[in-house]
Design an enzyme around this catalytic site. Structure first.
Site, PDB file in Angstrom:
ATOM      1  N   ALA A  78      38.518  43.740  42.438  1.00 14.77           N
ATOM      2  CA  ALA A  78      37.864  42.640  43.153  1.00 14.77           C
ATOM      3  C   ALA A  78      36.518  42.358  42.512  1.00 14.77           C
ATOM      4  O   ALA A  78      35.913  43.230  41.883  1.00 14.77           O
ATOM      5  CB  ALA A  78      37.683  42.989  44.632  1.00 14.77           C
ATOM      6  N   ASP A  79      36.061  41.131  42.692  1.00 15.67           N
ATOM      7  CA  ASP A  79      34.713  40.774  42.259  1.00 15.67           C
ATOM      8  C   ASP A  79      34.114  39.831  43.285  1.00 15.67           C
ATOM      9  O   ASP A  79      34.795  38.910  43.764  1.00 15.67           O
ATOM     10  CB  ASP A  79      34.721  40.116  40.882  1.00 15.67           C
ATOM     11  CG  ASP A  79      33.314  40.043  40.304  1.00 15.67           C
ATOM     12  OD1 ASP A  79      32.698  41.116  40.143  1.00 15.67           O
ATOM     13  OD2 ASP A  79      32.823  38.937  40.042  1.00 15.67           O
ATOM     14  N   THR A  80      32.878  40.082  43.640  1.00 12.65           N
ATOM     15  CA  THR A  80      32.174  39.271  44.640  1.00 12.65           C
ATOM     16  C   THR A  80      31.005  38.561  43.973  1.00 12.65           C
ATOM     17  O   THR A  80      30.221  39.192  43.258  1.00 12.65           O
ATOM     18  CB  THR A  80      31.657  40.151  45.794  1.00 12.65           C
ATOM     19  OG1 THR A  80      32.767  40.801  46.411  1.00 12.65           O
ATOM     20  CG2 THR A  80      30.915  39.315  46.834  1.00 12.65           C
TER      21      THR A  80
END
Length: 199
Positions: A78-80
């Site tokens: 995931a990347d935010t």
């Protein structure tokens, strides 16, 4: 409990959220790529950037799993990204940078995109959570005290909603867990697609 997936992230918040929804996992300790941390390509839209970086994390995880002859399991990455008027606000490099970011977010609405990618059996499954967040107006003392806490560092946009900055959030439309770093609704849907059953 036998892990069901690898998590290609050292984030304690992502681990906590996976545990919360009952997904047994182990962290895949993938070496960081050389050079600048997740640079945005020239002309790349912020919304495309976050999807690409999550995809690349999953792909690096798969390559590491194979190169180390590890047991084959699905890999979650995931990347935010905090986006203010199509500008990516990454992790602050120092206190002055954190102060600048928080000053710009003060009294405004911005968007938080968290892209989730699941590698399974040679395929990538993807989804994105998009939330709108509005901060109350912060004065210099608010920002200084928050920086003194150490919380802004290592966090996109220089804040973490699950910590002291929760008191700054006047309005949230979207996913609280997405802003934390792993939207559990989208994550659960991806895991179900590959046959990992959840409650």
């Amino acid at each position: 409990m036998t892990p069901q997936i690898y998590l290609a992230s050292a984030s304690p918040r992502r681990r906590e959220l996976l545990t919360q929804i009952g997904v047994a996992h182990t962290v895949l300790q993938v070496p960081a790529p050389p050079g600048e941390d997740e640079p945005q390509h020239a002309g790349e839209a912020a919304a495309d950037y976050v999807k690409r970086t999550a995809r690349e994390k999953a792909e690096r995880g798969q390559q590491w799993m194979t190169s180390q002859s590890l047991s084959t399991l699905p890999i979650l990455a995931a990347d935010t990204t905090v986006i203010l008027r199509d500008e990516v606000l990454g992790k602050p490099t120092d206190r002055a940078h954190a102060i600048d970011m928080l000053s710009r977010l003060s009294g405004t609405a911005h968007h938080v995109h968290t892209a989730v990618v699941l590698w399974h059996d040679g395929q990538l499954y993807e989804d994105v959570s998009i939330s709108e967040v509005r901060m109350r107006t912060l004065d210099a003392d608010d920002i200084a005290r928050y920086c003194d806490s150490g919380e802004p560092f290592g966090k996109a946009g220089a804040y973490g909603i699950q910590g002291l900055a929760g008191t700054f959030i006047a309005h949230l439309a979207g996913s609280y867990t997405g802003v934390m770093g792993l939207p559990v609704f989208e994550t659960a849907n991806l895991l179900r697609r590959v046959g990992i059953l959840l409650p």
